[in-house]
Scaffold this active site. Structure first.
Site, PDB file in Angstrom:
ATOM      1  N   LYS A  68       1.388   4.450  -2.598  1.00  9.05           N
ATOM      2  CA  LYS A  68       0.703   5.756  -2.372  1.00  9.05           C
ATOM      3  C   LYS A  68       1.968   6.705  -2.673  1.00  9.05           C
ATOM      4  CE  LYS A  68      -3.518   4.779  -1.644  1.00  9.05           C
ATOM      5  NZ  LYS A  68      -4.543   5.281  -2.610  1.00  9.05           N
TER       6      LYS A  68
ATOM      7  N   TYR B 100       1.022  -1.289  -0.025  1.00  9.35           N
ATOM      8  CA  TYR B 100      -0.204   0.068   0.043  1.00  9.35           C
ATOM      9  C   TYR B 100       0.837   1.337  -0.102  1.00  9.35           C
ATOM     10  CZ  TYR B 100      -3.788   3.107   1.293  1.00  9.35           C
ATOM     11  OH  TYR B 100      -4.778   4.208   1.317  1.00  9.35           O
TER      12      TYR B 100
HETATM   13  N1  LIG Z   1     -10.388   5.374   4.238  1.00 12.22           N
HETATM   14  C1  LIG Z   1      -9.040   5.863   4.487  1.00 12.22           C
HETATM   15  O1  LIG Z   1      -8.763   5.808   5.708  1.00 12.22           O
HETATM   16  C2  LIG Z   1      -8.141   6.159   3.558  1.00 12.22           C
HETATM   17  C3  LIG Z   1      -6.907   6.870   4.080  1.00 12.22           C
HETATM   18  C4  LIG Z   1      -6.172   7.246   3.031  1.00 12.22           C
HETATM   19  C5  LIG Z   1      -6.235   7.016   1.557  1.00 12.22           C
HETATM   20  N2  LIG Z   1      -7.692   6.233   1.238  1.00 12.22           N
HETATM   21  C6  LIG Z   1      -7.698   6.151  -0.416  1.00 12.22           C
HETATM   22  O2  LIG Z   1      -8.986   6.736  -0.516  1.00 12.22           O
HETATM   23  C7  LIG Z   1      -9.425   5.904  -1.659  1.00 12.22           C
HETATM   24  C8  LIG Z   1     -10.733   5.507  -1.761  1.00 12.22           C
HETATM   25  O3  LIG Z   1     -11.032   4.515  -0.561  1.00 12.22           O
HETATM   26  P1  LIG Z   1     -12.204   4.655   0.603  1.00 12.22           P
HETATM   27  O4  LIG Z   1     -11.423   4.703   1.750  1.00 12.22           O
HETATM   28  O5  LIG Z   1     -13.049   5.544   0.135  1.00 12.22           O
HETATM   29  O6  LIG Z   1     -12.457   2.952   0.294  1.00 12.22           O
HETATM   30  P2  LIG Z   1     -13.863   2.462   0.031  1.00 12.22           P
HETATM   31  O7  LIG Z   1     -13.703   0.869  -0.198  1.00 12.22           O
HETATM   32  O8  LIG Z   1     -15.099   2.900   0.919  1.00 12.22           O
HETATM   33  O9  LIG Z   1     -14.232   3.113  -1.458  1.00 12.22           O
HETATM   34  C9  LIG Z   1     -13.160   2.351  -2.404  1.00 12.22           C
HETATM   35  C10 LIG Z   1     -14.169   2.593  -3.898  1.00 12.22           C
HETATM   36  O10 LIG Z   1     -13.114   2.119  -4.706  1.00 12.22           O
HETATM   37  C11 LIG Z   1     -13.708   1.147  -5.790  1.00 12.22           C
HETATM   38  N3  LIG Z   1     -12.575   0.301  -6.524  1.00 12.22           N
HETATM   39  C12 LIG Z   1     -11.614  -0.333  -5.697  1.00 12.22           C
HETATM   40  N4  LIG Z   1     -10.891  -0.919  -6.538  1.00 12.22           N
HETATM   41  C13 LIG Z   1     -11.272  -0.559  -7.825  1.00 12.22           C
HETATM   42  C14 LIG Z   1     -11.122  -0.724  -9.356  1.00 12.22           C
HETATM   43  N5  LIG Z   1      -9.912  -1.719  -9.410  1.00 12.22           N
HETATM   44  N6  LIG Z   1     -11.856  -0.409 -10.232  1.00 12.22           N
HETATM   45  C15 LIG Z   1     -12.634   0.607 -10.041  1.00 12.22           C
HETATM   46  N7  LIG Z   1     -13.073   0.708  -8.787  1.00 12.22           N
HETATM   47  C16 LIG Z   1     -12.426   0.255  -7.781  1.00 12.22           C
HETATM   48  C17 LIG Z   1     -14.434   0.076  -4.688  1.00 12.22           C
HETATM   49  O11 LIG Z   1     -15.540  -0.672  -5.296  1.00 12.22           O
HETATM   50  C18 LIG Z   1     -15.195   1.276  -3.690  1.00 12.22           C
HETATM   51  O12 LIG Z   1     -16.432   1.712  -4.138  1.00 12.22           O
HETATM   52  C19 LIG Z   1      -8.352   4.778  -2.047  1.00 12.22           C
HETATM   53  O13 LIG Z   1      -7.624   5.249  -2.675  1.00 12.22           O
HETATM   54  C20 LIG Z   1      -7.748   4.591  -0.724  1.00 12.22           C
HETATM   55  O14 LIG Z   1      -6.492   3.983  -0.800  1.00 12.22           O
HETATM   56  C21 LIG Z   1      -8.455   6.203   2.103  1.00 12.22           C
END
Ligand SMILES: NC(=O)c1ccc[n+]([C@@H]2O[C@H](COP(=O)([O-])OP(=O)(O)OC[C@H]3O[C@@H](n4cnc5c(N)ncnc54)[C@H](O)[C@@H]3O)[C@@H](O)[C@H]2O)c1
Length: 277
Positions: free
Chosen positions: A160, A156
């Site tokens: 990032k 991860y």
């Molecule tokens: N939630 C956290 O704490 C956090 C912190 C830092 C970064 N992020 C990043 O935020 C972004 C969104 O994640 P989130 O936290 O909202 O999680 P989440 O699981 O709620 O949402 C992620 C969405 O991305 C979609 N997805 C995943 N892989 C995919 C693919 N190959 N093609 C198309 N769609 C795809 C999933 O179906 C889901 O709807 C990610 O890149 C994650 O790494 C999240």
């Protein structure tokens, strides 16, 4: 970009979490939406909810790991709306956890395909179109894990860090060429989303799923559940687009971890653990 009404926002990973919060925030500004996601049922539900609130939404089922699918997303966007202004390369997964030397090759591949290649595909498919119209803003979702490493998260963290680096290069290139296109990179800490259940998205072609839905470590679930609300963070992102801010953090307290990293580089000292909470 200061004026949003009537403009078009494309959001990958738009069916859940940060992506869905961005969609609601942009819709509240009167923007048209293109929502892309791998999870078809969640995508339908999210699009229906946004439409019920009055938004104009095109939903597009696609895997951002597939370059041709993201090209098709761009084509569908321009066919329906004739333009795109904000492109959020946001889809991602929590990735394969574990000790660096024990993470399987399939785990690395899954994490890189969604989190890194998805962003690269989004840039390749949309940036030339934004540049040719001389207007737009690209929003790449990285993480606080793109600015500082943490144990058991190599795959991860690698993706990032790459997204932060690519975004920085892109921002410099667009500024040098006076393209009229801005870039922001999202580096939040924990936000309350479904990220800890990313095992649901493990692709069949990589073999048996090593991460069934309930397999995330309980301390990770607790950190996610105790995180800030993605709706609040989406407001920060909107502000960053409006003011052309590059880094979008979620907590001023993270400055300590970011500075520590730079001091370790300059001072030649060993990496220290950041406070994940
Ligand atoms: N939630 C956290 O704490 C956090 C912190 C830092 C970064 N992020 C990043 O935020 C972004 C969104 O994640 P989130 O936290 O909202 O999680 P989440 O699981 O709620 O949402 C992620 C969405 O991305 C979609 N997805 C995943 N892989 C995919 C693919 N190959 N093609 C198309 N769609 C795809 C999933 O179906 C889901 O709807 C990610 O890149 C994650 O790494 C999240």
């Amino acid at each position: 970009m200061e004026q949003f009404t009537g403009k078009v926002a494309v959001i990958t990973g738009g069916a859940s979490g940060i992506g869905f919060s961005l969609a609601k925030t942009f819709a509240a500004q009167g923007m048209h939406l293109v929502l892309a996601d791998l999870e078809a049922p969640a995508l339908e539900t999210a699009a229906a909810q946004l439409r019920a609130d009055g938004a104009d939404v095109l939903e597009f089922h696609c895997d951002v790991a597939d370059a041709a699918a993201v090209d098709a997303l761009a084509a569908a966007t321009f066919e329906r709306f004739g333009t795109a202004h904000i492109v959020c390369n946001n889809a991602g997964v929590g990735g394969a956890p574990g000790l660096t030397w024990e993470v399987s090759l399939e785990g690395w591949e899954w994490t890189f395909a969604a989190n890194l290649h998805g962003v690269i595909h989004g840039i390749r498919s949309f940036a030339p179109k934004l540049i040719s119209q001389g207007e737009g803003h690209i929003v790449n979702t990285a993480s606080l894990a793109g600015l500082k490493g943490a144990p058991f998260m190599s795959a991860y963290v690698a993706t990032k860090h790459a997204v932060v680096g690519i975004s920085e290069c892109l921002a410099l290139e667009l500024a040098m060429t006076n393209a009229g296109v801005g870039v922001s990179v999202l580096c939040p800490g924990f936000l309350r989303t479904r990220i800890a259940e990313s095992g649901r998205l493990w692709p069949d072609h990589l073999g048996p799923n090593p991460m069934p839905e309930d397999s995330a470590a309980s301390f990770i679930r607790d950190l996610v559940d105790g995180g800030k609300e993605p709706d609040w963070y989406a407001g920060e992102v909107l502000d960053a687009i409006r003011t052309n801010r590059f880094f979008v953090l979620s907590d001023p307290a993270h400055a300590a971890a970011i500075s520590a990293r730079h001091q370790e580089a300059v001072g030649g000292t060993q990496p220290t653990m950041m406070n994940l909470a």
